[in-house]
Motif scaffolding. Structure first.
Motif, PDB file in Angstrom:
ATOM      1  N   ARG A 162     -12.742 -34.536   0.106  1.00  0.00           N
ATOM      2  CA  ARG A 162     -12.246 -35.913   0.119  1.00  0.00           C
ATOM      3  C   ARG A 162     -12.291 -36.488  -1.275  1.00  0.00           C
ATOM      4  O   ARG A 162     -13.340 -36.429  -1.924  1.00  0.00           O
ATOM      5  CB  ARG A 162     -13.203 -36.787   0.938  1.00  0.00           C
ATOM      6  CG  ARG A 162     -12.871 -36.879   2.358  1.00  0.00           C
ATOM      7  CD  ARG A 162     -13.808 -37.855   3.034  1.00  0.00           C
ATOM      8  NE  ARG A 162     -14.037 -37.335   4.365  1.00  0.00           N
ATOM      9  CZ  ARG A 162     -14.828 -37.870   5.271  1.00  0.00           C
ATOM     10  NH1 ARG A 162     -15.504 -38.968   4.976  1.00  0.00           N
ATOM     11  NH2 ARG A 162     -14.952 -37.333   6.448  1.00  0.00           N
ATOM     12  N   PHE A 163     -11.190 -37.048  -1.730  1.00  0.00           N
ATOM     13  CA  PHE A 163     -11.223 -37.858  -2.948  1.00  0.00           C
ATOM     14  C   PHE A 163     -11.401 -39.294  -2.491  1.00  0.00           C
ATOM     15  O   PHE A 163     -10.535 -39.827  -1.769  1.00  0.00           O
ATOM     16  CB  PHE A 163      -9.920 -37.710  -3.734  1.00  0.00           C
ATOM     17  CG  PHE A 163      -9.827 -36.410  -4.493  1.00  0.00           C
ATOM     18  CD1 PHE A 163     -10.413 -36.279  -5.745  1.00  0.00           C
ATOM     19  CD2 PHE A 163      -9.135 -35.323  -3.961  1.00  0.00           C
ATOM     20  CE1 PHE A 163     -10.330 -35.076  -6.452  1.00  0.00           C
ATOM     21  CE2 PHE A 163      -9.041 -34.120  -4.659  1.00  0.00           C
ATOM     22  CZ  PHE A 163      -9.638 -34.001  -5.911  1.00  0.00           C
ATOM     23  N   VAL A 164     -12.529 -39.884  -2.865  1.00  0.00           N
ATOM     24  CA  VAL A 164     -12.827 -41.253  -2.419  1.00  0.00           C
ATOM     25  C   VAL A 164     -12.611 -42.196  -3.602  1.00  0.00           C
ATOM     26  O   VAL A 164     -13.401 -42.215  -4.557  1.00  0.00           O
ATOM     27  CB  VAL A 164     -14.266 -41.349  -1.891  1.00  0.00           C
ATOM     28  CG1 VAL A 164     -14.552 -42.759  -1.401  1.00  0.00           C
ATOM     29  CG2 VAL A 164     -14.474 -40.336  -0.765  1.00  0.00           C
ATOM     30  N   LEU A 165     -11.515 -42.939  -3.527  1.00  0.00           N
ATOM     31  CA  LEU A 165     -11.106 -43.785  -4.640  1.00  0.00           C
ATOM     32  C   LEU A 165     -11.521 -45.233  -4.395  1.00  0.00           C
ATOM     33  O   LEU A 165     -11.412 -45.739  -3.280  1.00  0.00           O
ATOM     34  CB  LEU A 165      -9.590 -43.676  -4.858  1.00  0.00           C
ATOM     35  CG  LEU A 165      -9.063 -42.316  -5.377  1.00  0.00           C
ATOM     36  CD1 LEU A 165      -9.989 -41.740  -6.437  1.00  0.00           C
ATOM     37  CD2 LEU A 165      -8.802 -41.324  -4.286  1.00  0.00           C
ATOM     38  N   PHE A 166     -11.993 -45.854  -5.462  1.00  0.00           N
ATOM     39  CA  PHE A 166     -12.649 -47.156  -5.328  1.00  0.00           C
ATOM     40  C   PHE A 166     -11.665 -48.316  -5.350  1.00  0.00           C
ATOM     41  O   PHE A 166     -12.010 -49.410  -4.913  1.00  0.00           O
ATOM     42  CB  PHE A 166     -13.660 -47.293  -6.473  1.00  0.00           C
ATOM     43  CG  PHE A 166     -14.834 -48.150  -6.142  1.00  0.00           C
ATOM     44  CD1 PHE A 166     -15.482 -48.027  -4.921  1.00  0.00           C
ATOM     45  CD2 PHE A 166     -15.318 -49.073  -7.063  1.00  0.00           C
ATOM     46  CE1 PHE A 166     -16.593 -48.816  -4.623  1.00  0.00           C
ATOM     47  CE2 PHE A 166     -16.419 -49.860  -6.777  1.00  0.00           C
ATOM     48  CZ  PHE A 166     -17.056 -49.735  -5.559  1.00  0.00           C
TER      49      PHE A 166
END
Ligand code: ADP
Length: 186
Positions: A162-166
């Motif tokens: 998962r790329f968890v982007l802020f």
């Protein structure tokens, strides 16, 4: 957005990495491993003292001069939902002529390698180096996705990345990069 690479799923979501329930989350640490601002600060705050204590032991036993850029180490997740935190150090961006791209790719690949060695099947990444370390988002996102995709194509065992982007802007940049790198159409 979601993509399939080999047997693995690659997800792009907006969120806070400290909320993720993947087996591991990755910390964009600095060489000291003693915590800092940004995502590093958030992980140590929510994970509690146990993570810092393990980082101190790793420094003392293995990396007395600090963790070199591109390397990764693993601790427990303390009070986080994730069982493990993988701490890696991305490069500080200094114009792009100092090997930054290769070092950023190594930070992702070494994190995944360590994940595999620890039987971790699901893992969340933040956008390494694009905050305080100043790496331009459009370039960093492509390097990140290429490095992860290359690793997943060469290694079996990781089921979900998962790329968890802020921020919305970060998410949009990663989705755009993914379309280019993976030639997706949605
Ligand atoms: P670096 O020093 O590697 O640039 P930063 O923590 O300054 O690391 O920033 C990396 C990225 O992490 C930035 O996009 C920042 O907005 C993001 N970020 C900060 N806090 C969180 C969080 N809780 N979850 C996910 N991403 C976060």
């Amino acid at each position: 957005m979601e993509a399939k690479v080999g047997k693995a799923r690659v997800l792009f979501i907006r969120g806070d990495i400290t909320d993720q329930e993947t087996d591991a989350i990755v910390n964009a640490a600095n060489p000291s491993l003693m915590g800092g601002g940004g995502v590093d600060g958030a992980i140590h705050r929510r994970g509690g003292e146990a993570i810092l204590e393990e980082c101190k032991r790793i420094r003392a036993s293995k990396w007395p001069n600090g963790l070199p850029t591109g390397e990764a180490v693993i601790t427990s997740g303390g009070k986080l939902k994730a069982k493990h935190v993988i701490h890696t150090v991305g490069p500080v961006f200094r114009g792009g002529g100092r090997g930054e791209a290769g070092l950023l790719a190594r930070a992702y690949a070494n994190s995944l390698k360590l994940a595999l060695e620890n039987k971790i099947k699901t893992i969340s990444f933040p956008s390494i180096s694009t905050g305080a370390y100043g790496y331009p988002l459009e370039e960093a996102s492509k390097i990140a996705i290429r490095s992860v995709v290359e690793f997943l194509r060469q290694n079996e065992g990781i089921e979900e990345v998962r790329f968890v982007l802020f921020s919305d802007r970060d998410l949009r940049a990663y989705e755009e990069a993914a379309k280019q790198v993976l030639r997706l159409d949605s």
